[in-house]
Design a protein around this motif. Structure first.
Motif, short mmCIF file in Angstrom:
data_model
loop_
_atom_site.label_atom_id
_atom_site.label_comp_id
_atom_site.label_asym_id
_atom_site.label_seq_id
_atom_site.Cartn_x
_atom_site.Cartn_y
_atom_site.Cartn_z
N THR A 34 0.67 -1.16 -0.28
CA THR A 34 0.31 0.13 0.03
C THR A 34 0.71 1.57 -0.23
O THR A 34 0.27 2.32 -0.56
CB THR A 34 -1.16 -0.16 0.83
N ASN A 35 2.06 1.59 0.98
CA ASN A 35 2.76 2.46 1.08
C ASN A 35 3.38 2.46 -0.50
O ASN A 35 3.82 3.75 -0.40
CB ASN A 35 3.85 2.54 2.29
N GLY A 36 4.12 1.27 -0.36
CA GLY A 36 4.66 1.56 -2.11
C GLY A 36 4.16 1.86 -3.32
O GLY A 36 4.31 2.73 -3.76
N ALA A 37 2.76 1.48 -3.27
CA ALA A 37 1.88 1.80 -4.87
C ALA A 37 1.75 3.50 -4.00
O ALA A 37 1.42 4.09 -5.11
CB ALA A 37 0.43 1.21 -4.70
N LEU A 38 1.43 4.16 -2.64
CA LEU A 38 0.94 5.08 -2.43
C LEU A 38 2.14 6.36 -2.56
O LEU A 38 2.62 6.89 -3.44
CB LEU A 38 1.08 5.60 -1.61
N ASN A 39 3.62 5.85 -3.16
CA ASN A 39 5.21 6.38 -3.45
C ASN A 39 5.20 6.54 -4.29
O ASN A 39 5.54 7.62 -4.52
CB ASN A 39 6.09 6.08 -2.22
N ALA A 40 5.24 5.19 -5.34
CA ALA A 40 4.99 5.12 -7.11
C ALA A 40 4.28 6.58 -7.61
O ALA A 40 4.50 6.74 -7.81
CB ALA A 40 4.44 4.58 -7.11
N TYR A 41 2.77 6.05 -6.84
CA TYR A 41 1.72 7.37 -7.51
C TYR A 41 2.39 9.04 -6.97
O TYR A 41 2.35 9.93 -7.86
CB TYR A 41 0.60 7.91 -6.25
#
Length: 173
Positions: free
Chosen positions: A159-166
Motif C-alpha cells: 500500500t505505501n509503495g503504491a502510494l509513494n509511486a503515485y
C-alpha cells in the motif's frame, strides 16, 4: 374564440457545445460512461478526467512508518492514516479525508482501514486510467495474515509503495 398554439410540456435539450466530448470510461469501474465533460488535451500524460486538483502528497519511507509505529506504540500509525487520507482527499477531491480516516481507524479498532486505504490509493490510479496496483482486497493481507505478522507487513509494503509511486509520478521527491 381564437386557439393559441400549445407548447409541448418539455422541450428537447439543445446539443452540447462543440468543445464538449463524451465522458471517457474509467477502467475498473465496470459502468458505462454517461454525461459530458469538457474535452481537454492530455497534459503531462494525465487523462482529462484524472487531472489532479490539489497538491501532491508526501513520500514516506515504509521502514520509517514501521519503525515510528513501533517506537510510539502505534500512535504514529494513527497519524499515518490521518495524513495519507487527508493528502489523497486534497489531491483528488475524492475519498474519506483525514478526520474520517482517523475515526475509522479508532472506532473500528483498525479493521476497516486496511481495506479503505488501499482502495483509495487504487482510485488515484484508476482516475487516470492506470491499472490499480492495490485495491480493497489488499486488506486481506492484514486480516488473514495477522497471526504470523507477515500479512500486515506485506500490506504496508504494497500500500505505501503504491502510494509513494503515485506521488513520485506526480512530481514528488
Amino acid at each position: 374564440m381564437e386557439e393559441q398554439p400549445t407548447k409541448p410540456a418539455y422541450a428537447p435539450a439543445p446539443p452540447p457545445p462543440a468543445h464538449y466530448a463524451p465522458q471517457q470510461q474509467v477502467a475498473g469501474y465496470g459502468q458505462q460512461p454517461y454525461g459530458m465533460v469538457p474535452a481537454q488535451p492530455m497534459q503531462h500524460g494525465v487523462a482529462p478526467y484524472g487531472r489532479p486538483l490539489g497538491p501532491v502528497g508526501k513520500v514516506r519511507s515504509t521502514w520509517a512508518v514501521i519503525g515510528l509505529s513501533i517506537i510510539t506504540f502505534g500512535l504514529y500509525s494513527l497519524y499515518y492514516y490521518f495524513a495519507t487520507h487527508e493528502e489523497m482527499k486534497q489531491h483528488s477531491g475524492e475519498g474519506v479525508g483525514g478526520a474520517i480516516g482517523l475515526v475509522l481507524a479508532l472506532f473500528t479498532f483498525g479493521l476497516v482501514t486496511p481495506f479503505v486505504l488501499p482502495n483509495e490509493v487504487g482510485n488515484l490510479y484508476a482516475r487516470q486510467g492506470r491499472p490499480r496496483p492495490v485495491s480493497a482486497t489488499t486488506g486481506l493481507w492484514v486480516l488473514l495474515g495477522s497471526f504470523i505478522l507477515i500479512g500486515p507487513l506485506v500490506w504496508l509494503i504494497k500500500t505505501n509503495g503504491a502510494l509513494n509511486a503515485y506521488w513520485r509520478s506526480m512530481g514528488a521527491v
